[in-house]
Design a protein around this motif. Structure first.
Motif, PDB file in Angstrom:
ATOM      1  N   UNK A  35       0.830  -1.208   0.000  1.00 38.24           N
ATOM      2  CA  UNK A  35       0.000   0.000   0.000  1.00 38.24           C
ATOM      3  C   UNK A  35       0.862   1.254   0.000  1.00 38.24           C
ATOM      4  N   UNK A  36       1.929   1.210   0.769  1.00 33.77           N
ATOM      5  CA  UNK A  36       2.828   2.363   0.853  1.00 33.77           C
ATOM      6  C   UNK A  36       3.443   2.649  -0.519  1.00 33.77           C
ATOM      7  N   UNK A  37       3.907   1.606  -1.195  1.00 34.58           N
ATOM      8  CA  UNK A  37       4.512   1.777  -2.516  1.00 34.58           C
ATOM      9  C   UNK A  37       3.489   2.235  -3.555  1.00 34.58           C
ATOM     10  N   UNK A  38       2.280   1.703  -3.464  1.00 37.56           N
ATOM     11  CA  UNK A  38       1.219   2.136  -4.379  1.00 37.56           C
ATOM     12  C   UNK A  38       0.926   3.618  -4.175  1.00 37.56           C
ATOM     13  N   UNK A  39       0.859   4.032  -2.926  1.00 38.43           N
ATOM     14  CA  UNK A  39       0.631   5.443  -2.616  1.00 38.43           C
ATOM     15  C   UNK A  39       1.731   6.332  -3.170  1.00 38.43           C
ATOM     16  N   UNK A  40       2.976   5.882  -3.067  1.00 37.34           N
ATOM     17  CA  UNK A  40       4.093   6.666  -3.602  1.00 37.34           C
ATOM     18  C   UNK A  40       3.995   6.789  -5.114  1.00 37.34           C
ATOM     19  N   UNK A  41       3.641   5.702  -5.774  1.00 40.95           N
ATOM     20  CA  UNK A  41       3.500   5.732  -7.231  1.00 40.95           C
ATOM     21  C   UNK A  41       2.365   6.667  -7.649  1.00 40.95           C
ATOM     22  N   UNK A  42       1.257   6.616  -6.918  1.00 42.43           N
ATOM     23  CA  UNK A  42       0.129   7.483  -7.235  1.00 42.43           C
ATOM     24  C   UNK A  42       0.475   8.946  -6.994  1.00 42.43           C
ATOM     25  N   UNK A  43       1.250   9.213  -5.952  1.00 44.92           N
ATOM     26  CA  UNK A  43       1.661  10.585  -5.674  1.00 44.92           C
ATOM     27  C   UNK A  43       2.573  11.102  -6.794  1.00 44.92           C
ATOM     28  N   UNK A  44       3.487  10.258  -7.245  1.00 43.31           N
ATOM     29  CA  UNK A  44       4.381  10.637  -8.337  1.00 43.31           C
ATOM     30  C   UNK A  44       3.588  10.920  -9.609  1.00 43.31           C
ATOM     31  N   UNK A  45       2.595  10.089  -9.879  1.00 40.43           N
ATOM     32  CA  UNK A  45       1.751  10.295 -11.066  1.00 40.43           C
ATOM     33  C   UNK A  45       0.971  11.605 -10.959  1.00 40.43           C
ATOM     34  N   UNK A  46       0.462  11.908  -9.770  1.00 39.54           N
ATOM     35  CA  UNK A  46      -0.290  13.145  -9.568  1.00 39.54           C
ATOM     36  C   UNK A  46       0.619  14.362  -9.759  1.00 39.54           C
ATOM     37  N   UNK A  47       1.852  14.277  -9.260  1.00 39.73           N
ATOM     38  CA  UNK A  47       2.799  15.380  -9.436  1.00 39.73           C
ATOM     39  C   UNK A  47       3.119  15.583 -10.914  1.00 39.73           C
ATOM     40  N   UNK A  48       3.312  14.484 -11.638  1.00 43.77           N
ATOM     41  CA  UNK A  48       3.608  14.580 -13.065  1.00 43.77           C
ATOM     42  C   UNK A  48       2.434  15.204 -13.814  1.00 43.77           C
ATOM     43  N   UNK A  49       1.223  14.811 -13.452  1.00 45.14           N
ATOM     44  CA  UNK A  49       0.034  15.379 -14.096  1.00 45.14           C
ATOM     45  C   UNK A  49      -0.067  16.875 -13.828  1.00 45.14           C
TER      46      UNK A  49
END
Length: 57
Positions: A35-49
């Motif tokens: 879950x922690x890693x998924x959250x980090x990936x989603x945060x990175x995607x949101x920043x890129x967007x």
């Protein structure tokens, strides 16, 4: 998913990971890490967007 939700998922994962360690529950620890890693990936995607949106593309 926004950065806030992604960060919340990271916190939830960290709590699960810690609780799993305290209870010696390897499955819960692994689930928390996931879950922690998924959250980090989603945060990175949101920043890129956000960066793309600001650049006007």
């Amino acid at each position: 998913m926004g950065k806030a939700k992604a960060k919340a998922k990271q916190v939830k994962g960290k709590l699960k990971e810690t609780a799993g360690g305290a209870m010696d529950d390897k499955d819960m620890q692994a689930e928390g890490r996931g879950e922690k890693l998924t959250g980090k990936a989603q945060e990175t995607a949101a920043k890129a967007a956000e960066r793309l949106k600001k650049s006007g593309r």
